[in-house]
Design a protein around this motif. Structure first.
Motif, short mmCIF file in Angstrom:
data_model
loop_
_atom_site.label_atom_id
_atom_site.label_comp_id
_atom_site.label_asym_id
_atom_site.label_seq_id
_atom_site.Cartn_x
_atom_site.Cartn_y
_atom_site.Cartn_z
N TYR A 248 -11.22 -7.98 5.12
CA TYR A 248 -9.78 -8.19 5.00
C TYR A 248 -9.20 -8.76 6.29
CZ TYR A 248 -10.08 -5.22 0.83
OH TYR A 248 -10.39 -4.71 -0.40
N THR B 259 -11.32 -11.78 0.65
CA THR B 259 -10.61 -10.67 0.01
C THR B 259 -11.40 -10.10 -1.16
OG1 THR B 259 -8.49 -11.68 0.63
CG2 THR B 259 -8.43 -9.99 -1.07
N TYR C 11 -2.20 -6.26 2.00
CA TYR C 11 -1.97 -5.07 1.18
C TYR C 11 -3.22 -4.20 1.13
CZ TYR C 11 -0.42 -2.25 -2.79
OH TYR C 11 -0.06 -1.20 -3.61
N ASN C 12 -4.38 -4.85 0.94
CA ASN C 12 -5.62 -4.09 0.88
C ASN C 12 -5.97 -3.45 2.22
OD1 ASN C 12 -5.77 -4.87 -1.76
ND2 ASN C 12 -7.27 -6.48 -1.44
N ASN D 21 -12.87 -6.36 -1.62
CA ASN D 21 -12.56 -5.53 -2.78
C ASN D 21 -13.81 -4.89 -3.36
OD1 ASN D 21 -9.91 -6.24 -2.50
ND2 ASN D 21 -9.92 -7.78 -4.11
N LEU E 108 -4.17 -0.29 2.26
CA LEU E 108 -4.80 0.70 1.39
C LEU E 108 -6.04 1.31 2.02
CD1 LEU E 108 -4.60 -0.81 -2.22
CD2 LEU E 108 -3.30 1.07 -1.27
N PHE F 84 -14.71 -2.10 -1.15
CA PHE F 84 -13.73 -1.03 -1.29
C PHE F 84 -14.06 -0.17 -2.51
CE2 PHE F 84 -9.78 0.81 -2.76
CZ PHE F 84 -9.17 1.25 -1.60
N GLU G 88 -2.52 -10.53 -0.24
CA GLU G 88 -3.47 -9.63 -0.90
C GLU G 88 -4.31 -8.89 0.13
OE1 GLU G 88 -3.25 -12.83 -1.47
OE2 GLU G 88 -2.61 -13.13 -3.57
#
Length: 713
Positions: free
Chosen positions: A472, A436, A487-488, A440, A491, A443, A484
């Protein structure tokens, strides 16, 4: 002469007649067996008669009733195992009590009082008390226990006062609970050491609830001296902490870590036999490999190579985890209080644990120390502590690297965050948190990746978002409940305008986190971006039920209602939003405009004055105030407002136009002065507009090569 039997009594005859002519033929009924028929009726009547004879005996009737009572007790106990059938268990227990009373009456009537079954009576009363307790009928349970305790025929019934103490404890009648525990303790001999220690632990816990920590310490210390355990040691440390005694906290922690951890045995015999089996298999494989009989993938795998566990070993492993949990909780509790700072306290605790039988959890405490630094926002020391694991403890490199990646990500140092996320993944690819963190970083990088094409900028973020999505997905594949990463994923799909995929992930996450306002907002926002206003409105209302005082949600609902033409409902939402957050300029301006449309100018002035206080450098709000005064017929106050605004902003053309208009309407002599000022202001504005246009044209001549210096690193 006719032939006779040996005894000379009677002649031999056939089965159906004949014989001596002097004797008549035997009747046909003589062949029927006495008492029997082809249907067996006589036999059944004989058996039932025997049963009635047995049942008529008092002893047999008593035994039959006893069996019925025992069956009811057993049914009640089975039903009590399921929390949903506790009421049925209580009904069975009551029925067993009724049957037992019938049994006692029957025994008295039969004058068999010397054959009383005390064990059965005890079981009935005890089960009834238990079921009352399970159904929260405390007074009935206490009464049932009192019947048992006061009956001297029941041996060692005094220990049931522990159960009575537990009931008082649940009722928060702590003084009566202590009384019952002590009465039970007095009736239990010293030979039952384990039960006595458990009762003393209950007494200590009750004193803690009463706030009498010194009395609780006395009970816990007595247990630790006789038979130390982690639960009692932790409770003792809590009492020391409540009293603020630093030295006793240290001594208590040393006693806690000195307890030997539960040992988890290994399959030594199985491993030895496994080695022998492997050697034999290898020899057979070497012999047959030339013939192609055995392939490398055909080796058998023993079960104990995969499942090195059984029930007893699982219990021991669980006890070991529990002991480590008590130690870690105790360390985190007392560390900030036993030294000049929590850092010094952690250092002392780590050194103490390293010298104890629990040395293997010292590294986890250092991780906890780093997290404590993180909570106090001392990122530098947190990073320093976590970096020490790179060369110190191989087992915790992955954990330390994951935390370091998280810290650097929070500080905006994305390169360092990416570096440590890669370290964590390299050390343990199946670390969902590390995957994750790596996603991030990608991202965030997707926001800043640009490419120069034909002298213009284009945002080339799709590739970075795709890579982030892969990480992810791998995190979710490792841990299906990694919220987490889920959710990502929603997004990143939303950023890529893949709204259907985003909705799938957010819906799945919503099924796990039912009351997560962030998840509900994302679902509502996606529906709005897809143009599905009805679904968006429904989800925003669901969000409002979760966070009813959120001004942003209220303002959003007001905006949606205003766009749909429902101004009255929009007014309600905007008013609620203003009540919770009276500084949202958009909400203030909308409410002011709403009152202007409704011709309630006094209310509109209040909102525009509020906006002017928040943003005093904007001329618009003062003009709106003056306009409201003018529309309400208060021309003098409107003129004064325009004039004061002109004094503050002398070059504002709009203000001068309003001044010229109101002076003309009122026939004021200052009108010529304001007309001249308006003319000069308009000329100055036109000349300034031409210079701004010329500057913009010159700026457009910059080459892409000059602008490459603006690219982020």
């Amino acid at each position: 002469m006719p032939l006779r039997t040996a005894a000379g009594a009677r002649p031999i005859a056939t089965g159906i007649g004949g014989g001596d002519s002097g004797v008549g033929p035997r009747p046909m009924t003589s062949v029927r067996g006495a008492g029997f028929s082809s249907r067996g009726r006589a036999a059944r009547s004989t058996t039932s008669a025997q049963d009635r004879t047995l049942e008529s005996q008092p002893e047999e009737q008593i035994k039959l009733l006893e069996r019925k009572v025992s069956a009811l007790i057993e049914e009640s106990a089975i039903l009590a195992a399921d929390p949903s059938t506790l009421h049925l268990a209580l009904e069975k227990a009551k029925e067993a009590g009724k049957k037992e009373r019938q049994l006692s009456k029957h025994r008295e009537q039969a004058q068999l009082g010397d054959q009383v079954n005390l064990d059965l009576t005890y079981c009935v009363l005890f089960n009834l008390a238990n079921q009352y307790h399970a159904n929260k009928m405390y007074q009935e349970a206490l009464n049932s226990y009192a019947v048992i305790v006061k009956n001297k025929l029941f041996n060692q019934s005094g220990r049931l006062r522990v159960n009575m103490g537990n009931i008082y404890f649940e009722q928060k009648k702590y003084s009566q609970a202590v009384k019952m525990y002590r009465m039970a303790l007095d009736q239990i001999p010293n030979t039952n050491k384990e039960i006595r220690l458990k009762i003393m632990r209950n007494i200590g816990n009750t004193f803690v609830r009463m706030g009498q920590f010194q009395d609780a310490i006395t009970s816990f210390e007595a247990i630790m001296e006789n038979q130390a355990d982690f639960h009692t040691g932790f409770n003792l440390l809590l009492c020391y902490f409540a009293l603020g005694d630093r030295e006793r906290m240290k001594n208590g922690f040393q006693k806690l870590v000195s307890i030997r951890p539960p040992a988890v045995e290994q399959f030594e015999d199985a491993l030895t036999s496994n080695v022998t089996h492997r050697m034999a298999a290898a020899s057979a494989k070497a012999t047959l490999s030339s013939a192609g009989a055995i392939r490398p993938s055909d080796e058998t795998i023993e079960d104990h190579e995969v499942f090195n566990e059984d029930n007893l070993r699982a219990i021991a492993r669980e006890r070991k985890k529990s002991s480590e949990r008590y130690i870690l909780l105790a360390a985190k509790l007392i560390a900030p209080n036993i030294g000049t700072s929590f850092s010094n306290g952690y250092d002392w605790i780590v050194e103490t644990i390293k010298a104890s039988p629990h040395a293997d959890i010292a590294s986890e405490l250092e991780i906890a120390k780093a997290i404590q630094f993180l909570k106090t926002r001392d990122f530098a020391k947190a990073i320093e502590t976590l970096k020490a694991f790179e060369k110190k403890d191989e087992k915790l490199i992955g954990t330390a690297a994951t935390n370091l990646a998280f810290l650097y990500f929070l500080e905006g140092e994305y390169k360092q965050a990416e570096k440590y996320a890669e370290v964590a993944i390299t050390h343990d690819r199946y670390n969902a948190k590390a995957q994750t963190n790596r996603g991030n970083c990608l991202f965030v990088k997707g926001k800043f990746v640009f490419s120069i094409r034909l002298g213009s900028f284009t945002n080339n973020y799709s590739a970075q978002y795709d890579k982030a999505r892969e990480h992810y997905l791998e995190a979710v594949g490792v841990d299906a409940l990694c919220t987490e990463a889920m959710y990502n994923l929603g997004l990143v799909n939303k950023r890529l305008c893949k709204y259907v995929d985003a909705l799938q992930w957010f819906d799945k996450l919503h099924s796990i986190l039912r009351n997560s306002s962030e998840v509900i907002y994302q679902i509502a926002d996606i529906y709005e971006q897809m143009g599905n206003s009805s679904q968006a409105l429904e989800w925003f209302n669901i969000l409002l039920s979760v966070v009813p005082t959120d001004p942003g949600v209220l303002a959003k609902l007001g905006d949606m209602c205003a766009r749909d033409g429902d101004r009255s409902q929009a007014f309600q939402y905007y008013s609620e939003s203003y009540r919770y957050f009276p500084s949202n300029m958009y909400v203030i301006s909308w409410l002011g405009a709403y009152y202007v449309d409704c011709e309630v100018y006094e209310q509109a002035v209040q909102f525009f004055e509020r906006a002017s206080m928040i943003d005093p450098t904007t001329v618009r709000w003062q003009l709106m105030i003056a306009s409201c005064h003018q529309r309400s017929g208060n021309y003098q106050l409107a003129f004064d407002t325009y004039k004061n605004n002109h004094d503050r902003f002398p070059d504002n053309v709009e203000c001068l136009r309003f001044l010229v208009r109101i002076c003309t309407d009122l026939g004021m002599k200052e009108v010529h002065e304001y007309i001249a000022k308006l003319s000069r202001a308009e000329k100055a504005k036109e000349s300034k507009g031409g210079e701004d246009l010329k500057r913009i044209v010159l700026e457009e001549d910059d080459t892409p090569e000059d602008l490459t210096n603006l690219l982020p690193d």
